[in-house]
Design a protein around this motif. Structure first.
Motif, mmCIF file in Angstrom:
data_model
loop_
_atom_site.group_PDB
_atom_site.id
_atom_site.type_symbol
_atom_site.label_atom_id
_atom_site.label_comp_id
_atom_site.label_asym_id
_atom_site.label_seq_id
_atom_site.Cartn_x
_atom_site.Cartn_y
_atom_site.Cartn_z
ATOM 1 N N ASN A 52 0.815 -1.213 0.000
ATOM 2 C CA ASN A 52 0.000 0.000 0.000
ATOM 3 C C ASN A 52 0.855 1.272 0.000
ATOM 4 N N SER A 53 1.940 1.235 -0.767
ATOM 5 C CA SER A 53 2.832 2.394 -0.826
ATOM 6 C C SER A 53 2.682 3.136 -2.146
ATOM 7 N N LEU A 54 2.217 4.368 -2.061
ATOM 8 C CA LEU A 54 2.113 5.195 -3.264
ATOM 9 C C LEU A 54 3.494 5.451 -3.849
ATOM 10 N N ALA A 55 4.474 5.624 -2.965
ATOM 11 C CA ALA A 55 5.822 5.917 -3.439
ATOM 12 C C ALA A 55 6.344 4.788 -4.327
ATOM 13 N N LEU A 56 6.115 3.549 -3.924
ATOM 14 C CA LEU A 56 6.566 2.419 -4.730
ATOM 15 C C LEU A 56 5.784 2.309 -6.030
ATOM 16 N N ILE A 57 4.464 2.472 -5.958
ATOM 17 C CA ILE A 57 3.632 2.382 -7.163
ATOM 18 C C ILE A 57 3.996 3.491 -8.143
ATOM 19 N N ALA A 58 4.166 4.698 -7.613
ATOM 20 C CA ALA A 58 4.541 5.831 -8.469
ATOM 21 C C ALA A 58 5.908 5.612 -9.094
ATOM 22 N N ASP A 59 6.832 5.064 -8.283
ATOM 23 C CA ASP A 59 8.172 4.816 -8.800
ATOM 24 C C ASP A 59 8.148 3.729 -9.867
ATOM 25 N N ALA A 60 7.282 2.723 -9.692
ATOM 26 C CA ALA A 60 7.144 1.671 -10.700
ATOM 27 C C ALA A 60 6.602 2.254 -12.004
ATOM 28 N N GLY A 61 5.622 3.141 -11.880
ATOM 29 C CA GLY A 61 5.087 3.798 -13.071
ATOM 30 C C GLY A 61 6.135 4.636 -13.762
ATOM 31 N N GLY A 145 20.845 3.056 -10.506
ATOM 32 C CA GLY A 145 22.192 3.626 -10.421
ATOM 33 C C GLY A 145 23.137 2.983 -11.416
ATOM 34 N N VAL A 146 23.084 1.658 -11.524
ATOM 35 C CA VAL A 146 23.937 0.940 -12.475
ATOM 36 C C VAL A 146 23.593 1.344 -13.907
ATOM 37 N N THR A 147 22.287 1.423 -14.201
ATOM 38 C CA THR A 147 21.872 1.792 -15.562
ATOM 39 C C THR A 147 22.311 3.217 -15.899
ATOM 40 N N ALA A 148 22.153 4.138 -14.940
ATOM 41 C CA ALA A 148 22.599 5.519 -15.172
ATOM 42 C C ALA A 148 24.100 5.567 -15.439
ATOM 43 N N TRP A 149 24.849 4.754 -14.692
ATOM 44 C CA TRP A 149 26.300 4.710 -14.860
ATOM 45 C C TRP A 149 26.685 4.272 -16.270
ATOM 46 N N LEU A 150 25.898 3.370 -16.845
ATOM 47 C CA LEU A 150 26.177 2.881 -18.198
ATOM 48 C C LEU A 150 26.118 4.006 -19.232
ATOM 49 N N PHE A 151 25.307 5.036 -18.946
ATOM 50 C CA PHE A 151 25.142 6.144 -19.890
ATOM 51 C C PHE A 151 25.933 7.394 -19.484
ATOM 52 N N ALA A 152 26.614 7.331 -18.361
ATOM 53 C CA ALA A 152 27.270 8.532 -17.820
ATOM 54 C C ALA A 152 28.306 9.117 -18.764
ATOM 55 N N THR A 153 29.059 8.251 -19.452
ATOM 56 C CA THR A 153 30.137 8.762 -20.302
ATOM 57 C C THR A 153 29.617 9.532 -21.512
ATOM 58 N N ASP A 171 15.313 8.234 -11.340
ATOM 59 C CA ASP A 171 14.706 7.096 -10.651
ATOM 60 C C ASP A 171 15.538 6.664 -9.453
ATOM 61 N N ALA A 172 16.860 6.688 -9.610
ATOM 62 C CA ALA A 172 17.727 6.340 -8.487
ATOM 63 C C ALA A 172 17.504 7.324 -7.328
ATOM 64 N N LEU A 173 17.328 8.604 -7.680
ATOM 65 C CA LEU A 173 17.094 9.620 -6.661
ATOM 66 C C LEU A 173 15.745 9.421 -5.973
ATOM 67 N N ILE A 174 14.720 9.094 -6.759
ATOM 68 C CA ILE A 174 13.406 8.825 -6.184
ATOM 69 C C ILE A 174 13.466 7.627 -5.242
ATOM 70 N N SER A 175 14.147 6.570 -5.658
ATOM 71 C CA SER A 175 14.264 5.378 -4.818
ATOM 72 C C SER A 175 15.005 5.684 -3.519
ATOM 73 N N ALA A 176 16.042 6.527 -3.609
ATOM 74 C CA ALA A 176 16.762 6.919 -2.399
ATOM 75 C C ALA A 176 15.847 7.691 -1.451
ATOM 76 N N GLY A 177 15.012 8.552 -2.022
ATOM 77 C CA GLY A 177 14.067 9.304 -1.206
ATOM 78 C C GLY A 177 13.054 8.399 -0.528
ATOM 79 N N VAL A 178 12.629 7.354 -1.238
ATOM 80 C CA VAL A 178 11.677 6.400 -0.675
ATOM 81 C C VAL A 178 12.290 5.667 0.514
ATOM 82 N N VAL A 179 13.565 5.287 0.396
ATOM 83 C CA VAL A 179 14.247 4.612 1.506
ATOM 84 C C VAL A 179 14.313 5.521 2.731
ATOM 85 N N ILE A 180 14.683 6.776 2.499
ATOM 86 C CA ILE A 180 14.776 7.734 3.611
ATOM 87 C C ILE A 180 13.411 7.958 4.252
ATOM 88 N N ALA A 181 12.391 8.117 3.406
ATOM 89 C CA ALA A 181 11.037 8.315 3.930
ATOM 90 C C ALA A 181 10.589 7.099 4.739
#
Length: 313
Positions: A52-61, A145-153, A171-181
């Motif tokens: 019942n987490s909006l944060a997870l559902i929103a992040d999945a979307g 984070g891994v996927t973003a790293w693949l495109f960083a260069t 998305d990595a930032l959103i997921s980090a925010g969800v963990v903190i929340a």
């Protein structure tokens, strides 16, 4: 590419067509990113419903939108390498610009949906399964984070790749925010933090995405790429030996990594020779990263094309 053939005057064209700025091959990065994120969308969406987490559902979307964004960017990275044809004389290089614009707009729309749901949930906070939320979001940090790293260069030099990078980094930032929340909710019981964090992170990502939208929109309109100083290019061309005047200077992006230029140089003393023109093209590429230059030589300052105003763009 010759300009304005409707006037009968002596002219020569020199074309510099180096492909040293062609986009790197990120096919493997796209394949890995799409596979990882598609799998994670299914896992995160399912756990979001269960917990019942909006944060997870929103992040999945949002991750699902990333899959589409990655697909669009991947297709464009393939199309940009298609050879020219009689109809598309520059090939399909412009598709990379359209993909970057699409990704910027699509990212903002997806974030708008997240923000709307968060506002509604703020009005009626609901309890969430904190442990599940934190574990799934932590996995999201790793995958995104891994996927973003693949495109960083490629994110600095190619806004199509930057669009893919922005999707994954956001998305990595959103997921980090969800963990903190989730951690704060566990310690305090403040369930309203779940949607509030979604709002805050969405605002941060919108701020970071604005430059991608601005640059891709400008490039789609044929504007001088942001990394090129048009005034400096004009100054250089005016300094070329034998040039008394120039007009009809145009600089535009052929793709997210390649830039073209056309210009009329007035040289009363006559054609400087192919070697001199090749040197100009070399300098344009070396100093300004303009790899496709077409130069038209004119010997009379009175020559103007009827449909082209006498000005420098």
């Amino acid at each position: 590419m010759a300009a304005h053939h409707d006037h009968k005057h002596d002219h020569d064209d020199a074309g510099g067509h180096s492909h040293s700025h062609a986009p790197a091959n990120f096919g493997t990065a796209f394949a890995i990113g799409i596979t990882l994120n598609l799998g994670f969308v299914l896992i995160e969406g399912g756990y979001g419903v269960v917990s019942n987490s909006l944060a997870l559902i929103a992040d999945a979307g949002h991750n699902l939108s990333d899959v589409l964004g990655l697909l669009v960017a991947w297709v464009a990275s393939v199309l940009v390498k298609r050879p020219p044809s009689k109809q598309y004389t520059y090939g399909l290089r412009g598709s990379s610009i359209l993909a970057a614009l699409f990704n910027a707009v699509f990212l903002l729309v997806a974030l708008g949906a997240v923000a709307w749901e968060a506002v509604q949930r703020l009005a009626t906070p609901e309890p969430v399964s904190v442990g599940t939320v934190m574990v799934v979001a932590a996995v999201g940090i790793v995958i995104n984070g891994v996927t973003a790293w693949l495109f960083a260069t490629g994110a600095k030099d190619d806004i199509n790749i930057r669009g893919a990078f922005m999707h994954m980094a956001s998305d990595a930032l959103i997921s980090a925010g969800v963990v903190i929340a989730g951690l704060v909710i566990f310690l305090t019981g403040w369930v309203w933090l779940d949607p509030l964090v979604s709002l805050i992170i969405s605002a941060v990502i919108v701020w970071g995405t604005w430059s991608l939208l601005r640059d891709s929109l400008a490039m789609s309109m044929g504007a001088v790429p942001s990394g090129i100083n048009a005034a400096a290019v004009q100054t250089y061309l005016e300094s070329v030996k034998g040039v008394s005047e120039l007009h009809d200077l145009h600089i535009w992006p052929m793709s997210t990594t390649e830039v073209a230029l056309t210009v009329h140089l007035v040289m009363p003393s006559g054609h400087p020779g192919d070697e001199a023109l090749l040197e100009i093209c070399h300098e344009l590429e070396h100093d300004f990263k303009i790899g496709h230059a077409t130069i038209q030589i004119e010997t009379s300052e009175s020559v103007r094309c009827a449909l082209a105003p006498a000005h420098v763009v």
